[in-house]
Motif scaffolding. Structure first.
Motif, PDB file in Angstrom:
ATOM      1  N   MET A  72     -33.624 -20.236  -8.802  1.00 12.22           N
ATOM      2  CA  MET A  72     -33.749 -19.933  -7.367  1.00 12.22           C
ATOM      3  C   MET A  72     -32.420 -20.228  -6.667  1.00 12.22           C
ATOM      4  SD  MET A  72     -37.081 -19.143  -6.681  1.00 12.22           S
ATOM      5  CE  MET A  72     -37.654 -19.840  -5.147  1.00 12.22           C
ATOM      6  N   PRO A  73     -31.895 -19.280  -5.890  1.00 11.48           N
ATOM      7  CA  PRO A  73     -30.632 -19.515  -5.196  1.00 11.48           C
ATOM      8  C   PRO A  73     -30.773 -20.624  -4.153  1.00 11.48           C
ATOM      9  CG  PRO A  73     -31.206 -17.165  -5.211  1.00 11.48           C
ATOM     10  CD  PRO A  73     -32.411 -17.917  -5.682  1.00 11.48           C
ATOM     11  N   GLU A  74     -29.687 -21.380  -3.974  1.00 11.35           N
ATOM     12  CA  GLU A  74     -29.654 -22.394  -2.929  1.00 11.35           C
ATOM     13  C   GLU A  74     -28.819 -21.870  -1.767  1.00 11.35           C
ATOM     14  OE1 GLU A  74     -29.309 -26.971  -3.272  1.00 11.35           O
ATOM     15  OE2 GLU A  74     -27.249 -26.275  -2.895  1.00 11.35           O
ATOM     16  N   LEU A  75     -29.367 -21.970  -0.579  1.00  6.20           N
ATOM     17  CA  LEU A  75     -28.691 -21.522   0.642  1.00  6.20           C
ATOM     18  C   LEU A  75     -28.284 -22.753   1.441  1.00  6.20           C
ATOM     19  CD1 LEU A  75     -27.839 -19.193   2.511  1.00  6.20           C
ATOM     20  CD2 LEU A  75     -30.169 -19.190   3.447  1.00  6.20           C
ATOM     21  N   SER A  76     -27.036 -22.765   1.918  1.00  5.78           N
ATOM     22  CA  SER A  76     -26.522 -23.886   2.691  1.00  5.78           C
ATOM     23  C   SER A  76     -25.952 -23.380   4.011  1.00  5.78           C
ATOM     24  CB  SER A  76     -25.420 -24.622   1.927  1.00  5.78           C
ATOM     25  OG  SER A  76     -25.873 -25.059   0.665  1.00  5.78           O
ATOM     26  N   ALA A  77     -26.280 -24.095   5.096  1.00  5.02           N
ATOM     27  CA  ALA A  77     -25.748 -23.754   6.415  1.00  5.02           C
ATOM     28  C   ALA A  77     -25.972 -24.931   7.350  1.00  5.02           C
ATOM     29  CB  ALA A  77     -26.432 -22.504   6.978  1.00  5.02           C
ATOM     30  N   GLY A  78     -24.974 -25.250   8.150  1.00  7.31           N
ATOM     31  CA  GLY A  78     -25.123 -26.308   9.140  1.00  7.31           C
ATOM     32  C   GLY A  78     -25.483 -27.658   8.552  1.00  7.31           C
ATOM     33  N   GLY A  79     -25.013 -27.941   7.344  1.00  9.55           N
ATOM     34  CA  GLY A  79     -25.309 -29.219   6.714  1.00  9.55           C
ATOM     35  C   GLY A  79     -26.660 -29.280   6.041  1.00  9.55           C
ATOM     36  N   ARG A  80     -27.402 -28.162   6.049  1.00  5.70           N
ATOM     37  CA  ARG A  80     -28.712 -28.118   5.400  1.00  5.70           C
ATOM     38  C   ARG A  80     -28.611 -27.360   4.084  1.00  5.70           C
ATOM     39  NH1 ARG A  80     -32.389 -26.223  10.639  1.00  5.70           N
ATOM     40  NH2 ARG A  80     -31.472 -27.693  12.134  1.00  5.70           N
ATOM     41  N   HIS A  81     -29.501 -27.695   3.154  1.00  2.00           N
ATOM     42  CA  HIS A  81     -29.531 -27.030   1.851  1.00  2.00           C
ATOM     43  C   HIS A  81     -30.988 -26.796   1.470  1.00  2.00           C
ATOM     44  CE1 HIS A  81     -25.345 -28.477   1.466  1.00  2.00           C
ATOM     45  NE2 HIS A  81     -25.821 -29.628   1.908  1.00  2.00           N
ATOM     46  N   TRP A  82     -31.325 -25.590   1.075  1.00  2.00           N
ATOM     47  CA  TRP A  82     -32.688 -25.289   0.653  1.00  2.00           C
ATOM     48  C   TRP A  82     -32.680 -24.087  -0.288  1.00  2.00           C
ATOM     49  CZ3 TRP A  82     -30.448 -23.978   5.177  1.00  2.00           C
ATOM     50  CH2 TRP A  82     -30.620 -22.688   5.668  1.00  2.00           C
ATOM     51  N   THR A  83     -33.720 -23.987  -1.085  1.00  2.00           N
ATOM     52  CA  THR A  83     -33.823 -22.866  -2.019  1.00  2.00           C
ATOM     53  C   THR A  83     -34.592 -21.722  -1.378  1.00  2.00           C
ATOM     54  OG1 THR A  83     -35.821 -23.814  -2.992  1.00  2.00           O
ATOM     55  CG2 THR A  83     -33.704 -24.327  -4.049  1.00  2.00           C
ATOM     56  N   VAL A  84     -34.222 -20.508  -1.782  1.00  2.00           N
ATOM     57  CA  VAL A  84     -34.879 -19.312  -1.262  1.00  2.00           C
ATOM     58  C   VAL A  84     -35.190 -18.386  -2.425  1.00  2.00           C
ATOM     59  CG1 VAL A  84     -33.651 -19.474   0.949  1.00  2.00           C
ATOM     60  CG2 VAL A  84     -32.705 -18.068  -0.885  1.00  2.00           C
ATOM     61  N   ALA A  85     -36.109 -17.481  -2.217  1.00  2.00           N
ATOM     62  CA  ALA A  85     -36.451 -16.518  -3.262  1.00  2.00           C
ATOM     63  C   ALA A  85     -35.287 -15.552  -3.476  1.00  2.00           C
ATOM     64  CB  ALA A  85     -37.704 -15.745  -2.860  1.00  2.00           C
ATOM     65  N   PRO A  86     -35.006 -15.205  -4.725  1.00  2.00           N
ATOM     66  CA  PRO A  86     -33.930 -14.244  -4.992  1.00  2.00           C
ATOM     67  C   PRO A  86     -34.175 -12.929  -4.242  1.00  2.00           C
ATOM     68  CG  PRO A  86     -34.697 -15.256  -7.029  1.00  2.00           C
ATOM     69  CD  PRO A  86     -35.665 -15.671  -5.960  1.00  2.00           C
ATOM     70  N   GLY A  87     -33.124 -12.406  -3.628  1.00  2.00           N
ATOM     71  CA  GLY A  87     -33.236 -11.153  -2.886  1.00  2.00           C
ATOM     72  C   GLY A  87     -33.701 -11.319  -1.460  1.00  2.00           C
ATOM     73  N   SER A  88     -33.845 -12.579  -1.009  1.00  2.00           N
ATOM     74  CA  SER A  88     -34.292 -12.814   0.372  1.00  2.00           C
ATOM     75  C   SER A  88     -33.272 -12.273   1.365  1.00  2.00           C
ATOM     76  CB  SER A  88     -34.477 -14.316   0.625  1.00  2.00           C
ATOM     77  OG  SER A  88     -35.487 -14.859  -0.171  1.00  2.00           O
ATOM     78  N   ASN A  89     -33.755 -11.686   2.452  1.00  2.00           N
ATOM     79  CA  ASN A  89     -32.876 -11.267   3.533  1.00  2.00           C
ATOM     80  C   ASN A  89     -32.200 -12.500   4.119  1.00  2.00           C
ATOM     81  OD1 ASN A  89     -32.680 -10.878   6.749  1.00  2.00           O
ATOM     82  ND2 ASN A  89     -32.289  -8.932   5.727  1.00  2.00           N
ATOM     83  N   LEU A  90     -30.888 -12.453   4.264  1.00  2.00           N
ATOM     84  CA  LEU A  90     -30.138 -13.635   4.688  1.00  2.00           C
ATOM     85  C   LEU A  90     -30.514 -14.062   6.103  1.00  2.00           C
ATOM     86  CD1 LEU A  90     -27.986 -15.779   4.306  1.00  2.00           C
ATOM     87  CD2 LEU A  90     -26.241 -14.053   4.841  1.00  2.00           C
ATOM     88  N   LEU A  91     -30.684 -13.128   7.007  1.00  2.00           N
ATOM     89  CA  LEU A  91     -31.059 -13.483   8.373  1.00  2.00           C
ATOM     90  C   LEU A  91     -32.406 -14.198   8.387  1.00  2.00           C
ATOM     91  CD1 LEU A  91     -30.761 -13.397  11.450  1.00  2.00           C
ATOM     92  CD2 LEU A  91     -31.696 -11.067  11.397  1.00  2.00           C
ATOM     93  N   ASP A  92     -33.381 -13.644   7.682  1.00  2.00           N
ATOM     94  CA  ASP A  92     -34.710 -14.265   7.648  1.00  2.00           C
ATOM     95  C   ASP A  92     -34.663 -15.637   6.995  1.00  2.00           C
ATOM     96  OD1 ASP A  92     -35.844 -12.073   8.900  1.00  2.00           O
ATOM     97  OD2 ASP A  92     -36.387 -11.094   7.009  1.00  2.00           O
ATOM     98  N   ALA A  93     -33.894 -15.741   5.912  1.00  2.00           N
ATOM     99  CA  ALA A  93     -33.816 -17.014   5.198  1.00  2.00           C
ATOM    100  C   ALA A  93     -33.189 -18.095   6.069  1.00  2.00           C
ATOM    101  CB  ALA A  93     -33.017 -16.832   3.908  1.00  2.00           C
ATOM    102  N   LEU A  94     -32.157 -17.735   6.819  1.00  2.00           N
ATOM    103  CA  LEU A  94     -31.516 -18.706   7.701  1.00  2.00           C
ATOM    104  C   LEU A  94     -32.471 -19.151   8.812  1.00  2.00           C
ATOM    105  CD1 LEU A  94     -27.971 -17.103   7.949  1.00  2.00           C
ATOM    106  CD2 LEU A  94     -28.497 -19.327   6.942  1.00  2.00           C
ATOM    107  N   ARG A  95     -33.131 -18.197   9.421  1.00  2.00           N
ATOM    108  CA  ARG A  95     -34.031 -18.542  10.512  1.00  2.00           C
ATOM    109  C   ARG A  95     -35.246 -19.323   9.997  1.00  2.00           C
ATOM    110  NH1 ARG A  95     -33.041 -16.250  15.389  1.00  2.00           N
ATOM    111  NH2 ARG A  95     -35.234 -16.421  15.963  1.00  2.00           N
ATOM    112  N   ASP A  96     -35.743 -18.958   8.809  1.00  2.00           N
ATOM    113  CA  ASP A  96     -36.854 -19.719   8.219  1.00  2.00           C
ATOM    114  C   ASP A  96     -36.442 -21.153   7.906  1.00  2.00           C
ATOM    115  OD1 ASP A  96     -38.447 -17.486   8.393  1.00  2.00           O
ATOM    116  OD2 ASP A  96     -38.265 -16.937   6.277  1.00  2.00           O
ATOM    117  N   GLY A  97     -35.127 -21.329   7.647  1.00  2.00           N
ATOM    118  CA  GLY A  97     -34.630 -22.666   7.346  1.00  2.00           C
ATOM    119  C   GLY A  97     -34.232 -23.450   8.583  1.00  2.00           C
ATOM    120  N   GLY A  98     -34.515 -22.896   9.746  1.00  2.00           N
ATOM    121  CA  GLY A  98     -34.251 -23.612  10.990  1.00  2.00           C
ATOM    122  C   GLY A  98     -32.869 -23.421  11.567  1.00  2.00           C
TER     123      GLY A  98
END
Length: 313
Positions: free
Chosen positions: A1-27
């Motif tokens: 599972m890919p790990e997405l990092s932004a603003g000091g946060r780190h979380w895993t997302v499903a492969p192929g996730s839309n980046l905008l949705d993944a960022l907003r889902d991660g707060g």
């Protein structure tokens, strides 16, 4: 599972996730508007890793080289670290010069950038409030002539930016995001050719700038402008358009409402097959204009269009 990092946060997302949705889902508060790669409100910069970009041509080479991507057009396929466009860091500071109503639903916003901004008639900018609300708007001003940047905001429906704009006062701070080309412009090579400008609602804003640019460059062909508004009260530039047409015999301005549109389009005839048409407004209206022009004999490659996509979500 890919790990997405932004603003000091780190979380895993499903492969192929839309980046905008993944960022907003991660707060992560990423602004967005069209979700079509047009408005550029959802700019993010890749610090590590690379997403799958469905629309790489949407950004110029310099932006892409610096790592910028449109989150709505990207999918997360591997580990990825991004930073969101920060208007305080990445935007151009500006101040409100004037704000007032042109009609019951159209708000005119005039802005002074704190540094000179080179632009051409018909382009558009992303505007940011001091609280981080963003929305793209077309420029209605004429470079080199108007001492401000002018925008016409459609306030018929609630919207985060238009709601905030109602409370703006002269001197208030704004930030300006990316300046975009858009399809609408005036080409000096068109000087002898007929122009057909067709706008719905605040689609008139960029065409108002393009019309004045054409006249400033001594356009010699006939210019026909048609403005479709919800009702007569919404022909918010009726007076200046009438004045301009009176001063320039080659300019014809027609102000119509939806009930009159079928008859106007049915009676539309090309002055010349060399006509250049510039169309702007809601996608449905632009397509209606384009279809009638095509049936009248105008090739699609002589139609330039900018659509105002409604906010999604």
């Amino acid at each position: 599972m890919p790990e997405l990092s932004a603003g000091g946060r780190h979380w895993t997302v499903a492969p192929g996730s839309n980046l905008l949705d993944a960022l907003r889902d991660g707060g992560v508060a990423v602004p967005y508007s069209c979700r079509a790669g047009s408005c550029h409100a959802c700019l993010v910069r890749c610090l590590r890793g690379e997403p799958d970009d469905a629309q790489p041509e949407a950004l110029d080479a310099a932006r892409r080289e610096n790592g910028w991507r449109l989150a709505c057009q990207c999918r997360v396929v591997d580990d990825l670290e991004v930073e969101v466009f920060d208007p305080l860091r990445d935007g151009l500071p500006a101040n409100v010069a004037e704000v007032g109503w042109l009609s019951p639903t159209v708000l005119r916003l005039r802005v002074h950038p704190q540094k000179p901004l080179a632009y051409r008639a018909g382009q558009h900018l992303v505007l940011w409030t001091a609280t981080g609300v963003a929305r793209p708007y077309s420029l209605a001003s004429l470079p080199g002539e108007d001492p401000w940047l002018e925008f016409h905001l459609d306030c018929r429906q609630p919207g985060a930016f238009s709601d905030a704009a109602r409370a703006l006062r002269p001197g208030d701070a704004l930030r300006l995001g990316e300046l975009r080309g858009g399809a609408l412009h005036y080409d000096p090579d068109w000087q002898e050719r007929p122009l057909c400008l067709m706008a719905a609602g605040t689609g008139l804003a960029p065409l108002w700038g393009v019309l004045r640019e054409a006249l400033r460059q001594d356009h010699r062909g006939p210019i026909r402008l048609i403005h479709l508004a919800h009702d007569a009260a919404e022909h918010y530039l009726a007076e200046p358009l009438t004045t301009l047409a009176r001063q320039h015999p080659t300019v014809q301005a027609e102000l119509i409402v939806p009930a009159e549109l079928p008859a106007v389009l049915a009676g539309f005839r090309l002055v010349s097959r060399q006509t250049v048409a510039l169309l702007c407004g809601h996608p449905d209206r632009v397509e209606t204009f384009a279809r009638r022009l095509y049936l009248a004999g105008l090739p699609r490659n002589q139609m330039l269009a900018d659509v105002f996509l409604p906010r999604v979500g």
